[in-house]
Design an enzyme around this catalytic site. Structure first.
Site, PDB file in Angstrom:
ATOM      1  N   GLU A  17       0.863 -16.806  21.841  1.00  0.00           N
ATOM      2  CA  GLU A  17       1.932 -16.222  20.766  1.00  0.00           C
ATOM      3  C   GLU A  17       3.193 -15.824  21.377  1.00  0.00           C
ATOM      4  OE1 GLU A  17       0.708 -13.665  17.560  1.00  0.00           O
ATOM      5  OE2 GLU A  17       2.740 -12.575  17.590  1.00  0.00           O
ATOM      6  N   TYR A  49       7.497 -14.510  13.115  1.00  0.00           N
ATOM      7  CA  TYR A  49       8.490 -14.820  12.109  1.00  0.00           C
ATOM      8  C   TYR A  49       9.103 -13.407  11.705  1.00  0.00           C
ATOM      9  CZ  TYR A  49      10.432 -16.496   7.580  1.00  0.00           C
ATOM     10  OH  TYR A  49      11.076 -16.884   6.622  1.00  0.00           O
ATOM     11  N   ALA A  51      12.173 -10.343  10.745  1.00  0.00           N
ATOM     12  CA  ALA A  51      12.446  -9.740   9.222  1.00  0.00           C
ATOM     13  C   ALA A  51      13.716 -10.205   8.682  1.00  0.00           C
ATOM     14  CB  ALA A  51      12.352  -8.411   9.264  1.00  0.00           C
ATOM     15  N   GLU A 161     -10.177  -1.343   2.897  1.00  0.00           N
ATOM     16  CA  GLU A 161      -9.280  -2.205   3.310  1.00  0.00           C
ATOM     17  C   GLU A 161     -10.192  -3.492   3.655  1.00  0.00           C
ATOM     18  OE1 GLU A 161      -8.724  -1.225   7.542  1.00  0.00           O
ATOM     19  OE2 GLU A 161      -6.793  -2.126   7.559  1.00  0.00           O
TER      20      GLU A 161
HETATM   21  P1  FAD Z   1      -1.657  -7.503   3.990  1.00  0.00           P
HETATM   22  O1  FAD Z   1      -2.985  -8.196   3.822  1.00  0.00           O
HETATM   23  O2  FAD Z   1      -0.611  -7.566   2.694  1.00  0.00           O
HETATM   24  O3  FAD Z   1      -1.923  -5.858   4.015  1.00  0.00           O
HETATM   25  C1  FAD Z   1      -0.726  -4.997   3.830  1.00  0.00           C
HETATM   26  C2  FAD Z   1      -1.444  -3.442   3.614  1.00  0.00           C
HETATM   27  O4  FAD Z   1      -1.566  -3.545   2.108  1.00  0.00           O
HETATM   28  C3  FAD Z   1      -2.535  -3.074   4.158  1.00  0.00           C
HETATM   29  O5  FAD Z   1      -2.773  -1.646   4.475  1.00  0.00           O
HETATM   30  C4  FAD Z   1      -3.730  -3.572   3.199  1.00  0.00           C
HETATM   31  O6  FAD Z   1      -4.953  -2.786   3.418  1.00  0.00           O
HETATM   32  C5  FAD Z   1      -2.977  -3.347   1.940  1.00  0.00           C
HETATM   33  N1  FAD Z   1      -3.446  -3.935   0.834  1.00  0.00           N
HETATM   34  C6  FAD Z   1      -3.786  -5.519   0.808  1.00  0.00           C
HETATM   35  N2  FAD Z   1      -3.957  -5.868  -0.326  1.00  0.00           N
HETATM   36  C7  FAD Z   1      -3.722  -4.895  -1.192  1.00  0.00           C
HETATM   37  C8  FAD Z   1      -4.009  -4.554  -2.718  1.00  0.00           C
HETATM   38  N3  FAD Z   1      -4.371  -5.681  -3.342  1.00  0.00           N
HETATM   39  N4  FAD Z   1      -3.616  -3.173  -3.292  1.00  0.00           N
HETATM   40  C9  FAD Z   1      -3.292  -2.280  -2.547  1.00  0.00           C
HETATM   41  N5  FAD Z   1      -3.228  -2.417  -1.016  1.00  0.00           N
HETATM   42  C10 FAD Z   1      -3.767  -3.679  -0.460  1.00  0.00           C
HETATM   43  N6  FAD Z   1       4.845  -9.276  11.168  1.00  0.00           N
HETATM   44  C11 FAD Z   1       5.790  -9.853  11.095  1.00  0.00           C
HETATM   45  O7  FAD Z   1       6.913  -9.555  10.312  1.00  0.00           O
HETATM   46  N7  FAD Z   1       5.915 -11.144  11.669  1.00  0.00           N
HETATM   47  C12 FAD Z   1       5.055 -11.797  12.226  1.00  0.00           C
HETATM   48  O8  FAD Z   1       5.037 -12.919  12.645  1.00  0.00           O
HETATM   49  C13 FAD Z   1       3.830 -11.061  12.431  1.00  0.00           C
HETATM   50  N8  FAD Z   1       2.686 -11.470  12.976  1.00  0.00           N
HETATM   51  C14 FAD Z   1       1.422 -10.984  13.101  1.00  0.00           C
HETATM   52  C15 FAD Z   1       0.152 -11.550  13.658  1.00  0.00           C
HETATM   53  C16 FAD Z   1      -0.887 -10.639  13.691  1.00  0.00           C
HETATM   54  C17 FAD Z   1      -2.052 -11.504  14.315  1.00  0.00           C
HETATM   55  C18 FAD Z   1      -0.942  -9.697  13.102  1.00  0.00           C
HETATM   56  C19 FAD Z   1      -2.262  -8.841  13.185  1.00  0.00           C
HETATM   57  C20 FAD Z   1       0.177  -8.953  12.476  1.00  0.00           C
HETATM   58  C21 FAD Z   1       1.537  -9.519  12.656  1.00  0.00           C
HETATM   59  N9  FAD Z   1       2.608  -9.036  11.952  1.00  0.00           N
HETATM   60  C22 FAD Z   1       3.546  -9.582  11.777  1.00  0.00           C
HETATM   61  C23 FAD Z   1       2.331  -7.719  11.479  1.00  0.00           C
HETATM   62  C24 FAD Z   1       2.091  -7.501   9.992  1.00  0.00           C
HETATM   63  O9  FAD Z   1       2.799  -8.284   9.143  1.00  0.00           O
HETATM   64  C25 FAD Z   1       1.927  -6.131   9.614  1.00  0.00           C
HETATM   65  O10 FAD Z   1       0.718  -5.492  10.383  1.00  0.00           O
HETATM   66  C26 FAD Z   1       1.726  -5.894   8.091  1.00  0.00           C
HETATM   67  O11 FAD Z   1       1.978  -4.293   7.737  1.00  0.00           O
HETATM   68  C27 FAD Z   1       0.632  -6.056   7.527  1.00  0.00           C
HETATM   69  O12 FAD Z   1       0.253  -7.611   7.310  1.00  0.00           O
HETATM   70  P2  FAD Z   1      -0.738  -8.156   6.554  1.00  0.00           P
HETATM   71  O13 FAD Z   1      -0.443  -9.704   6.440  1.00  0.00           O
HETATM   72  O14 FAD Z   1      -2.101  -7.634   7.050  1.00  0.00           O
HETATM   73  O15 FAD Z   1      -0.634  -7.698   5.120  1.00  0.00           O
END
Ligand code: FAD
Length: 295
Positions: A17, A49, A51, A161
């Protein structure tokens, strides 16, 4: 190529990455890194990506350069931060027409200074919304989603979660890439919990060797909750030079990778911080010249 084909082709995928460079000097360094790491024959590389607007155009520039000049499969990260559905549609359309066929679909973290994620107007609140949107409008795109072995800080209820994660998988995710972790037991436990709930897509392990105390501090802030095991902290506490810190960090990561391979992990994703040094040393420690050794 669709990411599923990559998983079918490889016993274990190794991937790297990168984040977009902020200036020309950083860009030169990154292109050297990419060239070095290409020799390790990764199954794919991914680009994060940011912010904000300017960082995003840097992501796009890097993606296009990789696409034109490098013969490697690219996964582009995409988040829900600050973009409406229409904007996301245009980004996906542009990626698609440029030959980028795989997306890591994320909610994203709030921009610096904003404590809490707020869904943009006419945008998405959670990564699952983005997964559904991609599936509906660009069904040919491969989709990765994030998984958190040690739990995501915003959802203290670990059972809940996992339900959210399962929903992303049911919506069409092709694989899960985990947040970095330093104790493999956390990863194995996560995989077991995923299995129990019926998640059976590939789960690839996010590995980031400790290479300095400042980077460790930053990661414990960014990857909120990352647990640094006592044994690792003890070894780091004995060091007096940056070389020694790196030696300990790379040794620790090598042991993690070896153990993961021996336990049948589907993929290893290195958070490179745009440097090739740690990954090259890990391959050297594993006694292999490139990823083909694991086929
Ligand atoms: P989600 O799956 O939407 O989850 C976010 C939170 O909401 C979690 O606590 C989840 O349990 C909760 N949730 C999910 N669905 C619901 C629902 N229906 N109702 C209530 N709560 C819910 N960030 C960047 O800005 N750019 C990047 O390029 C980037 N790359 C990443 C790559 C990897 C491999 C990882 C692990 C993280 C990366 N991140 C990046 C960080 C990531 O965007 C953050 O950790 C973010 O806070 C969570 O993203 P997510 O896609 O898991 O979100």
């Amino acid at each position: 190529m669709h990411i599923n084909e990559i998983f079918q082709q490889h016993k274990i995928t190794f991937s790297f990455e990168f984040f977009p460079p902020k200036n020309l000097k950083a860009a030169d360094g990154l292109y050297r890194t990419i060239k070095d790491l290409e020799d390790l024959k990764p199954a794919f590389v991914s680009v994060t990506y940011g912010a904000g607007g300017s960082v995003r155009s840097l992501t796009h520039d890097l993606l296009m350069k990789l696409r034109m000049e490098r013969n490697v499969l690219i996964v582009s990260h995409l988040t829900c931060v600050g973009s409406s559905r229409d904007e996301i549609f245009k980004i996906l359309e542009r990626y698609s027409s440029s030959g980028i066929k795989n997306i890591m679909a994320l909610r994203g973290d709030p921009p610096e200074g904003e404590g809490k994620f707020t869904a943009p107007e006419n945008g998405f609140a959670y990564a699952i919304d983005l997964v559904e949107f991609i599936k509906k409008h660009f069904p040919g795109i491969g989709i990765g989603v994030a998984g958190f072995c040690e739990g995501h800080p915003e959802t203290p209820n670990r059972l809940q979660e996992l339900e959210y994660l399962k929903a992303k998988v049911d919506a069409g995710a092709d694989y899960i890439c985990t947040q970095l972790f330093y104790d493999n037991r956390d990863f194995y436990d996560f995989c077991e919990r995923c299995e129990v709930i019926g998640i059976n897509i590939p789960i690839i392990a996010g590995i980031m060797p400790v290479t300095s105390f400042s980077n460790m501090k930053r990661m414990s802030e960014l990857a909120l909750g990352a647990r640094f095991p006592g044994k690792l902290l003890k070894a780091l506490a004995r060091t007096t030079t940056i070389d020694q810190v790196q030696h300990v960090g790379i040794h620790w990561a090598t042991e993690q990778v070896m153990d993961l391979i021996d336990n049948g992990v589907k993929g290893i994703h290195f958070y490179t911080l745009n440097s090739s040094n740690a990954a090259l040393k890990i391959y050297e420690n594993l006694g292999v010249s490139d990823s083909d050794a694991f086929e």
